[in-house]
Design a protein around this motif. Structure first.
Motif, PDB file in Angstrom:
ATOM      1  N   PRO A 174       0.810  -1.229   0.000  1.00  0.00           N
ATOM      2  CA  PRO A 174       0.000   0.000   0.000  1.00  0.00           C
ATOM      3  C   PRO A 174       0.837   1.270   0.000  1.00  0.00           C
ATOM      4  N   ILE A 175       1.997   1.210   0.606  1.00  0.00           N
ATOM      5  CA  ILE A 175       2.841   2.409   0.671  1.00  0.00           C
ATOM      6  C   ILE A 175       3.440   2.725  -0.688  1.00  0.00           C
ATOM      7  N   LEU A 176       4.060   1.721  -1.308  1.00  0.00           N
ATOM      8  CA  LEU A 176       4.763   1.967  -2.565  1.00  0.00           C
ATOM      9  C   LEU A 176       3.803   2.231  -3.722  1.00  0.00           C
ATOM     10  N   LEU A 177       2.573   1.732  -3.620  1.00  0.00           N
ATOM     11  CA  LEU A 177       1.611   1.936  -4.697  1.00  0.00           C
ATOM     12  C   LEU A 177       0.846   3.246  -4.579  1.00  0.00           C
ATOM     13  N   SER A 178       0.973   3.923  -3.447  1.00  0.00           N
ATOM     14  CA  SER A 178       0.151   5.119  -3.250  1.00  0.00           C
ATOM     15  C   SER A 178       0.936   6.382  -2.935  1.00  0.00           C
ATOM     16  N   ILE A 179       2.243   6.270  -2.713  1.00  0.00           N
ATOM     17  CA  ILE A 179       3.018   7.431  -2.287  1.00  0.00           C
ATOM     18  C   ILE A 179       4.133   7.707  -3.282  1.00  0.00           C
TER      19      ILE A 179
END
Length: 426
Positions: A174-179
């Motif tokens: 979720p972090i790498l796909l959204s930030i």
């Protein structure tokens, strides 16, 4: 609060899963070490390795990020963490585990620096305090949840190592796909340790002693449980009590720090830590009392981290706060490295009771030193003190700097409001 959640939910979710993995592998090693027949001192060496790596990582991560960027550092460190966790059960040797703990501590430190810089970049002056509070809450929820997973499988097998490895791997999605990557942050010219000590002797001595207390909870709590003959479920509940206490007591203690002499509050909290440890030493055979004592020790010791930073800030100009915080973190890290090693020696010498005796000695030492400092310097005027920066001992320098920025913003807003009121009265 809703605005903060909508903009940073992916980061907060990812960090919670990451903390589940971190909290789980730390407790699991303490239990598995007992199963494998490792000595208490060998396990203390293993547990100290995490803090060695963490301290080194906190000073190295900014340069790594400047060289290759946030995303690459984040992904590389995450892959390393996931891999190392799986290596623990395949190479059950104290030296191998010690090296692995150093590596994992380094990787987690780099991950925290990266994630917290993203969080700081995504926050504004208006919501930075709420964002930081949410971040600390999800961290504690992650660690406490990790203890509940300890009972789903046999700690002598592989399953409990696979679970944190998978959770760590999932946490990055979720972090790498959204930030998006953030710009490299600027480094602050550090203050020397001597300068910080001259500014706030209590801040420096307190941070060193607190490092030992925190590493006892985070590094050696499960080792104590194994030596004391607790079951896996009881060890999980015992370790959880430290962090539940920290989560519940952090904000009331922060409120008190803004309305009373912070040295007195440091003295009272330290006395509570020592008292809780003494109760556990003498009555810890009753499990309910052991849990209550752990709650008190964790609840009063973890907020001391923020309290000592806030007290040191009372004697600094705003532009020097971040530099001083870096030095205080380093001092705390030295205490955290020494903590498991001393506890290991004490538990080898006098049995499991050495765990709480160590905490009681450090808490008592802080009480006496705080009392001594109260005779050496007048208390700052309460209305002139800076805000209490909410941050946990497991955070990286970025979160501490973020907390400092929020404290400065609050102080400046209060000063502006007071100036406006005086102008209106005139």
């Amino acid at each position: 609060m809703i605005k903060v959640l909508s903009s940073a939910w992916a980061l907060l979710l990812g960090m919670m899963l990451l903390q589940v993995g971190n909290g789980m592998q730390g407790t699991l090693l303490g239990i598995r070490g007992e199963i494998e027949g490792f000595s208490t001192f060998a396990m203390s060496m293993v547990m100290a390795g995490y803090f060695v790596g963490f301290l080194f990582g906190s000073r190295t991560a900014p340069e790594l990020i400047r060289r290759v960027g946030h995303v690459r550092v984040f992904a590389a460190m995450g892959s390393m963490i996931s891999s190392v966790i799986l290596l623990y059960p395949t190479w059950t040797d104290p030296w191998a585990w010690g090296i692995a703990r150093i590596l994992i501590g380094f990787c987690f430190s780099c991950v925290y620096v990266t994630a917290e810089s993203w969080l700081n970049n995504a926050s504004s002056n208006e919501n930075r305090g709420k964002a930081l509070s949410l971040y600390m809450i999800v961290q504690m929820i992650g660690i406490v949840s990790a203890q509940g997973l300890m009972v789903v499988a046999d700690p002598g097998g592989f399953i409990l190592f696979i679970i944190p490895s998978v959770l760590v791997s999932i946490s990055f999605a979720p972090i790498l796909l959204s930030i998006s990557p953030t710009p490299a942050f600027d480094t602050t010219k550090p203050m020397t340790l001597l300068q910080i000590y001259r500014t706030s002797p209590l801040g420096c001595v307190g941070m060193f002693l607190l490092g030992g207390i925190f590493s006892a909870q985070f590094g050696m709590g499960a080792v104590y449980g194994g030596k004391a003959g607790l079951s896996v479920g009881e060890i999980s509940a015992f370790v959880s009590s430290f962090y539940v206490g920290a989560l519940i007591v952090q904000y009331p203690l922060g409120w008190l720090s803004d309305i009373m002499d912070r040295r007195l509050l440091i003295l009272i909290a330290s006395a509570g830590v020592a008292a809780g440890a003494v109760v556990a030493m003498f009555f810890g055979s009753v499990f309910s009392i052991l849990l209550a004592a752990a709650f008190v020790v964790g609840g009063l010791s973890n907020p001391l981290y923020s309290l000592l930073i806030a007290y040191t800030n009372d004697f600094l100009q705003h532009e020097d706060m971040a530099a001083a915080a870096g030095g205080l973190i380093f001092i705390n890290g030295l205490g955290a490295i020494a903590g498991p090693l001393i506890i290991g020696w004490m538990m080898n010498t006098m049995g499991p009771g050495g765990f709480f005796l160590y905490i009681a000695v450090l808490g008592t030492a802080m009480v006496f030193y705080a009392a001594y400092r109260m005779t050496q310097r007048p208390s700052p005027v309460i209305d002139a003190t800076d805000a209490y920066p909410t941050v946990m001992p497991s955070s990286s320098p970025v979160a501490v700097t973020m907390a400092q920025e929020y404290a400065i913003d609050v102080a400046q807003e209060e000063a502006a409001d007071e100036a406006a009121i005086r102008a209106a009265e005139a």
